[in-house]
Design a protein around this motif. Structure first.
Motif, PDB file in Angstrom:
ATOM      1  N   ASP A 354      -9.831  -0.434  -8.121  1.00 60.29           N
ATOM      2  CA  ASP A 354      -9.133  -1.694  -8.373  1.00 60.29           C
ATOM      3  C   ASP A 354     -10.127  -2.770  -8.786  1.00 60.29           C
ATOM      4  OD1 ASP A 354      -6.352  -3.205  -7.690  1.00 60.29           O
ATOM      5  OD2 ASP A 354      -8.055  -4.480  -7.204  1.00 60.29           O
ATOM      6  N   ASP A 355      -9.773  -3.612  -9.771  1.00 55.85           N
ATOM      7  CA  ASP A 355     -10.724  -4.602 -10.278  1.00 55.85           C
ATOM      8  C   ASP A 355     -11.089  -5.648  -9.237  1.00 55.85           C
ATOM      9  OD1 ASP A 355      -8.100  -5.665 -10.483  1.00 55.85           O
ATOM     10  OD2 ASP A 355      -8.782  -7.150 -11.929  1.00 55.85           O
ATOM     11  N   LYS A 358     -13.467  -3.813  -6.670  1.00 53.69           N
ATOM     12  CA  LYS A 358     -14.784  -3.640  -7.294  1.00 53.69           C
ATOM     13  C   LYS A 358     -15.507  -4.973  -7.446  1.00 53.69           C
ATOM     14  CE  LYS A 358     -13.415  -1.412 -10.980  1.00 53.69           C
ATOM     15  NZ  LYS A 358     -13.502  -0.669 -12.278  1.00 53.69           N
ATOM     16  N   GLY A 359     -14.741  -6.031  -7.668  1.00 54.86           N
ATOM     17  CA  GLY A 359     -15.351  -7.338  -7.874  1.00 54.86           C
ATOM     18  C   GLY A 359     -15.981  -7.925  -6.630  1.00 54.86           C
TER      19      GLY A 359
END
Length: 375
Positions: A354-355, A358-359
């Protein structure tokens, strides 16, 4: 899923990572919430308020024991997490560029560190963006602090005894804090101008009724950074901007600087010579003082005077409005948890691809995993 909320121990930190409002929402999801005794005192929230909302109040070690997720404002040191087990998520403002050793200790302890300030600047993550929610309040508070130190009226006043001219306010750096500073200054009646290295902000400045001060016809502007952040400017642009700002700053009563570059010291925007050009009694508020400062001579946590100009360097400005800052920050955290909540499991599930995950994920499995911290 047990969620723990800790009392902040950092100096000048009055915020808290949960409020009675968000406690009720977390309980509504099916989580249990344990809060360290006294955690909300700085934000004017009593232990009884939390108990009434359904939380359990306990000592730090009891709060942490058995928790799958620990919420904080400023990331606690591993030594301040008694009884925490490997695999526990710690979500807070972790400041990895300022305290690499703490992040390495998280990895060593097997913790999963979520840096809330790394939240992607995307539409989906907007309600989870702690930098925006806290900077908005910081921009407001900067104008209020500056107005108090200025000691004169902000709006133009026409009286039988004569006219008082409006104060002149200049905002340097038009991110969330800068835009709020512009809006607040306008509401107080000041004549507001603003500048930024990102040309796209001109329209935002003018839409708020302020005058845009921009360098024109200079090649090499590199101010359009990823995710809406500013990046380094070219040398040619820096020289042209310094000349423009110097002539403008000399006419201002109040200047607010907000410029930050993620992972780097704050850029120098105002020099000692420029301060000397300002009228005695003028005020400068440096919102980047905790990252090295935009203003030469600014001191974190102090108000100093140079050439008759007051330089306000309050540390952690959002914390100086702790009740409101805590309300917004805790909603950011809840919105993140809610976005990943599995109703059947009654727990948050964090997909590795998931962005958002990961962010914000800095450590996992005994290692530092975020690409910005590797290499």
């Amino acid at each position: 899923m047990k969620i723990a909320v800790l009392k902040e121990t950092a100096a000048n930190e009055q915020r808290v990572a949960a409020t009675p409002e968000t406690v009720k929402k977390l309980l509504g999801l099916g989580a249990s919430v344990a809060i360290e005794s006294g955690a909300g005192a700085g934000a004017r929230i009593s232990d009884n308020d939390y108990v009434a909302a359904g939380a359990t109040i306990a000592s730090r070690s009891d709060v942490i024991g058995g928790a799958q997720m620990v919420l904080g404002v400023q990331g606690p040191a591993v030594a301040d997490l008694p009884g925490i087990t490997a695999g526990t998520i710690v979500a807070a403002i972790l400041a990895p560029f300022n305290d690499r050793a703490k992040i390495e200790s998280y990895a060593g302890a097997g913790l999963i560190g979520y840096a809330m300030e790394f939240m992607p600047r995307t539409t989906r993550a907007q309600s989870m963006d702690v930098l925006s929610s806290q900077s908005n309040l910081a921009g407001y508070k900067a104008v209020i602090d500056g107005a108090e130190a200025y000691g004169r009226a902000f709006p133009m006043m026409m009286t039988a005894a004569g006219t008082i001219s409006a104060a002149r306010l200049f905002v340097m750096g038009v991110g969330v804090a800068g835009l709020q500073a512009i809006a607040t200054g306008r509401r107080l009646g000041a004549l507001v101008s603003a500048t930024d290295v990102r040309s796209a902000t001109r329209e935002q400045i003018e839409s708020l009724g302020a005058k845009a001060i921009f360098v024109e016809k200079v090649a090499g502007i590199e101010g359009e950074g990823a995710g809406g952040y500013a990046t380094e400017m070219s040398d040619e642009y820096k020289a042209a901007q310094a000349e423009l700002v110097s002539s403008h700053i000399a006419k201002q009563d109040l200047v607010i600087t907000t410029a930050l570059i993620p992972g780097r010291p704050a850029p120098r925007l105002i020099t000692d010579a420029q301060l000397a050009s300002m009228r005695p009694g003028s005020v400068v508020v440096d919102l980047a003082v905790d990252s090295g400062g935009n203003v030469e001579g600014a001191v974190a946590g102090q108000i100093v005077e140079r050439h008759g100009v007051k330089i306000i360097g309050h540390s952690n400005p959002a914390s100086r409005m702790a009740p409101d800052a805590s309300a917004l920050y805790s909603r950011n955290l809840f919105n993140m948890i809610n976005a990943f909540w599995d109703k059947e499991a009654k727990a948050a599930v964090w997909p590795a691809d998931d962005d958002i995950v990961k962010g914000i994920k800095l450590t996992e499995g005994g290692k530092i995993v975020h690409e910005r911290l590797l290499g």
